[in-house]
Design a protein around this motif. Structure first.
Motif, short mmCIF file in Angstrom:
data_model
loop_
_atom_site.label_atom_id
_atom_site.label_comp_id
_atom_site.label_asym_id
_atom_site.label_seq_id
_atom_site.Cartn_x
_atom_site.Cartn_y
_atom_site.Cartn_z
N LEU A 26 38.75 47.19 7.92
CA LEU A 26 37.32 47.44 8.17
C LEU A 26 37.10 47.97 9.58
O LEU A 26 36.26 48.86 9.81
N TYR A 81 31.39 49.14 -2.87
CA TYR A 81 32.08 48.05 -3.56
C TYR A 81 32.71 47.08 -2.55
O TYR A 81 32.61 45.86 -2.70
N ILE A 82 33.32 47.64 -1.52
CA ILE A 82 33.95 46.80 -0.49
C ILE A 82 32.91 45.93 0.21
O ILE A 82 33.09 44.71 0.39
N TRP A 91 37.30 35.46 2.82
CA TRP A 91 36.40 36.12 3.76
C TRP A 91 36.40 35.32 5.07
O TRP A 91 36.78 34.16 5.11
N ILE A 119 42.22 42.75 5.86
CA ILE A 119 40.89 43.30 5.53
C ILE A 119 40.10 43.55 6.81
O ILE A 119 39.45 44.59 6.97
N ILE A 152 33.35 53.40 -3.42
CA ILE A 152 34.33 52.37 -3.04
C ILE A 152 33.88 51.63 -1.79
O ILE A 152 34.08 50.42 -1.67
N CYS A 176 37.53 51.01 -9.11
CA CYS A 176 36.09 51.26 -9.11
C CYS A 176 35.72 52.57 -9.82
O CYS A 176 34.82 53.29 -9.38
N ALA A 179 31.42 44.16 8.27
CA ALA A 179 30.67 44.73 7.14
C ALA A 179 29.23 45.01 7.55
O ALA A 179 28.65 46.04 7.19
N PHE A 235 41.03 42.96 -3.31
CA PHE A 235 39.65 43.21 -3.73
C PHE A 235 39.49 43.08 -5.24
O PHE A 235 38.46 43.41 -5.79
N LEU A 247 43.19 51.86 1.04
CA LEU A 247 43.41 50.57 0.38
C LEU A 247 44.86 50.41 -0.08
O LEU A 247 45.46 49.34 0.04
N THR A 291 31.57 43.22 -2.14
CA THR A 291 32.58 42.19 -2.38
C THR A 291 32.63 41.21 -1.21
O THR A 291 32.70 39.99 -1.39
#
Length: 1057
Positions: free
Chosen positions: A742, A876-877, A893, A738, A873, A587, A901, A719, A710, A880
């Motif tokens: 998170l 971006y996460i 996902w 993931i 970042i 990124c 998220a 990602f 990451l 995404t």
């Protein structure tokens, strides 16, 4: 037989030489120059005679003979008049301020949870019933024996140190240091008698010769009678000993059982007597080896040695009785015990007794320990001197205890709790004898066999019994640290730091111990031992917290301790720092880091050094001293990436275990991960790892920090837009990792309920823990206490539960504090709490959104952690995750991932909203709203993505949360558009009002639907009822027959309902 009669005649002849009545004997002793010699001469004549028939003793006759021929003359000699009259006067002269009752095994003791300085402070039943503590919150315990009633000890209680019977100023109560009415003549006589008595007790107790007496006691013709003595141990059961005795002695079962009972009670028993020194005990060793790996302990002792050793213990009991009457007697006794013989290399008498403790049998130990309790522990000045002797020989005593096989309750080392928990005494021992270093060095000296080639502990193939005994040494460290000092002298600071450095050596041996590597291909054959390492972590948990609290008492001390701990962590990280580097780009940002993969390289769950450093950093933050850290550790040496590395690996390991990447490593790793997050260990393991990541997030560039996360989670590829989605197992693995990542990011930015990390108090932290437990379900006190690190005061309203038992239920006003991603929830608890709260909201006709509660502010030292939320970042996460959820072809996902998220998004919006409400817009640098509204790579901002997600039918369960987020975006936008705090606040209130109107509309719609569903159900039930009546009318005969059994039918219907 003729020889025995001749011996008896000789004994009568010797006895007749000395005066016969106790009074005349006392007068005769008074005329002699050397009492010790005369006293020994008297004992040499009488003791073997009294204890002659030890195989079948007449105990009543023995006691009468000892009393008349030895104790009564001694008492006449001590008091100079009738001892019964003198003792009666002393008895009624008053009770002592200290209770001093020694507990027997199984006796009930009481500890006041409101007033006790620490949990080791206890009262006997009589003192408790006559004290104020019976109306307080208290705990009852069953004593293991050897404890001591603390009534009258002002250092043991915050309030109410005395019961009614021991209260100063009460008629008949004597202060601790006041004297009983003893005249100078009695005191002078005591100074003559006590040293002789004590020396005899000690000399005979530690006498090593099995066949010869000391020269002073060899005044009679030696007989040829010997006893075969069997001693107890913890290696053989009752059945083993009975079996061995039957085989060795060729005796009946009843006789063997009688001996075994005596052995268990007193730890020795006489089995046989002989008239020849050359006889041998039948080969019990070979038989006992058939039932145990260890032989029975058997010794052959001369009858006169046995007699004197038995009498020495009886003499100890007599001394106990005499000392209970006067403080003067106790002081004279203590002085005699502590006096070292001039020109002798031997230690003082009490030290010799302590050093011999492990070689004594149970009955002897009990009497000698009671002697110490009734003398040294009743006089504070001499208690301190005894403690100094104890610490002087501490290492040797503990090593002998570890090699011993008897319970700690009958070991001299168990007395440590009586000395180390006294605050003033503990301070003195730290200052004068550096007791912390002594204890930690002892630990290092008893555990070298468990060190591997890297000088790290490895407990594979450990001895559970030995480690159980090592825990006693760890407990002593807890006792010495149990009370924080209020005044710090320079010497105390210096000695504590030295002890802390010594303790860091133990933690260094634990840092990275028992490393594991992921098993690939073949399943592990044998699960490695893991219990010992986790057990030691549990034992050290409170000690680690105590060290941190002690360091936090003084800013300068805390900074020096931080520097020492940091150096220790760096020394343990040399191999990592010397490894090759790799560059991570993502990124538009890059990070140069060490090449390492948790899934391929060695990793350890044990990191006490790193976690101690995290604890010290939090305490620096509480004191506001982080700004001074550069004076002790330069920025170049600090190397925050190295500090973060090992806790991050540990969290990645947990994530990979959840993703089933380590299933071939067996159950041992699963068990370790369970305890890592369990209430028994998490405070000094899991929680500290989260704090260390928060420290890293506060000191590193947020994008570089997320790049490191990451990289360690091995998710950079996941990602990447070009990731292959054909391998379903890989997809499942990526999704789980993931989710776990998170969740950790939520904890880093959202978990602020640690004093020093967030602006909160300990009471608020405890209340939050309880609230989240009660969000799962109503709980009784015991269930709440079980799920908390330690017992706390519960101030919620107790309501009776369905079962009739008292349970705590959550107040409605506390529901607003519920956080669905509370970091102490297990997976099961998380699901149950989410279900319960959504169900409750549905019943109240509210939306099912569960946004995070507004978090407290970070402390200044951690204020930059929030920058993680609005860095490139992170955006971006989030984008995404949302884009993949919209993409119908993507399976990278999950709904859980999406929910996390949303939670991170909510945290960012709440943070910005709180800042805008407290300060003008131009002063707020946190710009989460603008970052989230900015166009992403797909030219779509997060708000538009949320609108699209709201329209997806599969995400109906998240619709309320998306609505809440969009409203929050609007609220923050309105606040951003205002220029002053007052207008901003008003605007915020208006937007909130608009939000409420929208919510009311949705509520009304839900209510309408619920009413329609109710009417539909009612209609169906009416139809069913009509059909049922019609069926009964049609089959009336059958109905009449079955109605004869209404009870059974009713019970079945009830069961179905």
């Amino acid at each position: 037989m003729a020889d025995e009669e001749a011996g008896g005649a000789e004994r009568m002849e010797i006895c007749s030489e000395s005066p016969q009545t106790p009074q005349r004997l006392a007068s005769w002793w008074d005329q002699q120059v050397d009492f010790y010699t005369v006293f020994l001469h008297h004992l040499a004549q009488l003791v073997p005679e009294i204890y002659f028939a030890e195989m079948d003793p007449d105990l009543e006759k023995q006691e009468e003979s000892v009393q008349m021929s030895i104790f009564t003359p001694l008492e006449w000699y001590l008091f100079g008049e009738d001892p019964d009259i003198c003792l009666e006067k002393l008895k009624h002269s008053g009770a002592f301020q200290l209770c001093g009752k020694v507990f027997k095994s199984g006796e009930t003791t009481y500890s006041c949870r409101d007033c006790a300085i620490d949990p080791t402070c206890v009262l006997c039943m009589d003192c408790f019933q006559d004290s104020v503590h019976k109306n307080h919150r208290y705990k009852m315990h069953t004593s293991t024996g050897g404890g001591f009633c603390d009534c009258g000890d002002i250092e043991a209680w915050k309030t109410g140190p005395f019961c009614v019977n021991h209260e100063p100023g009460r008629a008949g109560t004597i202060k601790e240091n006041s004297r009983c009415p003893l005249n100078e003549e009695v005191i002078a006589q005591a100074r003559k008698i006590f040293p002789s008595v004590i020396k005899y007790i000690v000399e005979m107790t530690i006498w090593e010769e099995e066949k010869e007496l000391p020269p002073e006691l060899q005044i009679r013709k030696k007989n040829e009678r010997y006893y075969c003595v069997l001693f107890n141990d913890e290696h053989h059961s009752y059945d083993h000993v009975i079996y061995s005795l039957q085989r060795a002695l060729d005796c009946e079962l009843a006789e063997a059982q009688l001996h075994t009972t005596a052995i268990d009670r007193e730890v020795c028993s006489l089995l046989l007597n002989y008239v020849s020194v050359f006889c041998q005990f039948p080969s019990s060793q070979s038989h006992s080896e058939n039932v145990s790996q260890h032989p029975l302990h058997v010794e052959v002792l001369h009858s006169e040695i046995m007699a004197h050793q038995k009498f020495a213990l009886r003499l100890g009991s007599w001394m106990n009785k005499i000392m209970s009457y006067s403080s003067d007697f106790r002081q004279i006794f203590c002085q005699a015990c502590l006096r070292e013989e001039p020109g002798s290399e031997n230690p003082c008498l009490i030290s010799r007794l302590m050093l011999w403790d492990a070689k004594l049998y149970k009955g002897a130990r009990k009497i000698l320990h009671e002697l110490i309790f009734s003398s040294f522990f009743m006089e504070m000045e001499y208690k301190k001197l005894f403690a100094m002797e104890f610490v002087k020989y501490y290492k040797q005593l503990q090593k002998e205890y570890i090699s011993d096989d008897h319970d700690r309750s009958i070991s001299i080392t168990a007395l440590s709790v009586q000395m180390f928990t006294v605050p003033t005494l503990a301070r003195h021992l730290i200052e004068e004898q550096n007791v912390i270093s002594v204890i930690t060095e002892t630990l290092l000296e008893v555990l070298p066999e468990y060190l591997d080639r890297n000088n790290k502990f490895n407990f594979q193939g450990y001895s559970q019994d030995k480690l159980g005994r090592v825990y006693a040494v760890i407990c002593d460290l807890k006792y010495i640290l149990i009370s924080k000092p209020t005044i710090w002298t320079e010497r105390l600071r210096m000695q504590f730091l030295e002890g802390f450095r010594s303790f860091l050596k133990i933690l260094t041996c634990m840092q990275g111990m028992e490393e594991i590597r992921r098993q690939v291909g073949q399943h592990i054959e044998v699960d490695p031992d893991w219990e010992a390492a986790i057990a030691i972590q549990m034992q050290l948990k409170n000690i680690l917290l105590m060290f941190q609290e002690w360091c936090a008492c003084d800013e300068e001390l805390l900074l020096v301790a931080y520097k020492e701990c940091h150096k220790a962590v760096m020394r343990c990280s040399t191999s990592f720092m010397s490894s090759s580097k790799t560059v991570v780009q993502f990124c538009g940002h890059s990070l140069e880091t060490k090449s390492y993969r948790v899934s391929e390289d060695l990793v350890s769950i044990h990191l006490p050094l790193s976690r101690t450093l995290a604890g010290l950093h939090v305490r620096l933050s509480r004191l506001g001293a982080v700004s001074r850290l550069h004076e002790f550790v330069s920025f170049e040496d600090f190397q925050v990436e190295v500090l973060v590395e090992y806790p991050l690996r540990c969290l990645v390991l947990v994530a990979q275990v959840v993703a089933e990447m380590w299933r071939r490593n067996g159950l041992s790793l699963i068990s370790q991960v369970f305890y890592y997050q369990d209430v028994k260990c998490r405070e000094e393991m899991y929680d500290k790892d989260i704090i260390m990541l928060q420290i890293g997030a506060s000191l590193m560039d947020p994008n570089k920090f997320l790049l490191l996360v990451l990289q360690r989670y091995e998710l950079a590829e996941a990602f990447n837009k070009t990731v292959s989605t054909k391998d379903q197992d890989l997809i499942k693995q990526y999704n789980t990792l993931i989710e776990e990542m998170l969740q950790v990011l939520i904890y880093i930015v959202g978990e602020r309920y640690v004093p020093g990390v967030g602006n909160v108090t300990k009471e608020e932290v405890t209340m939050r823990e309880i609230i989240h437990l009660l969000c799962i379900e109503p709980m009784p006190h015991s269930a709440i206490a079980k799920n908390l690190p330690e017992n706390v005061s519960l101030i919620l309203v107790l309501k009776p539960g369905v079962s009739g038992h008292g349970v705590y239920e959550l107040k409605d006003e506390s529901l607003k504090d519920f956080n669905i991603y509370f970091y102490h929830y297990s997976k099961t608890q998380h699901s149950k709490a989410e279900h319960m709260q959504k169900k409750r909201r549905k019943q109240e006709n509210k939306d099912e959104a569960l946004p995070p509660p507004p978090p407290p502010e970070f402390c200044p030292a951690f204020s930059k952690v929030i920058n993680l939320l609005n860095c490139d970042i992170m955006m971006y996460i989030l984008r995404t995750v949302f884009e993949r959820a919209i993409d119908t072809d993507s399976n990278l996902w999950t709904e859980g991932m999406l929910q996390m998220a949303f939670h991170i998004l909510a945290l960012g919006l709440l943070e910005e909203k709180q800042q805008l409400q407290k300060a003008p817009e131009e002063e707020v640098t946190f710009d989460f709203y603008h970052k989230a509204s900015r166009l992403g790579s797909s030219a779509i901002n997060i708000q538009i993505l949320l609108e699209k997600l709201k329209g997806i039918p599969q995400l109906e369960g998240q619709k309320d949360m998306i609505t809440w987020l969009l409203q929050m975006f609007d609220t923050v936008k309105r606040l951003r558009e205002k220029s002053c705090l007052i207008v901003a606040t008003t605007s915020g209130l208006e937007s909130i009002k608009n939000d409420e109107i929208t919510h009311d509309k949705e509520k009304a719609e839900r209510k309408r639907k619920a009413e329609a569903a109710r009417l539909h159900r009612q209609k169906i039930m009416a139809q069913m009822s009509a059909l049922q009546k019609n069926f009964i009318e049609t089959h009336k005969l059958m109905y009449d027959n079955t109605s004869e059994m209404p009870g059974k039918e009713d019970s079945i219907m009830e069961e179905e309902r």
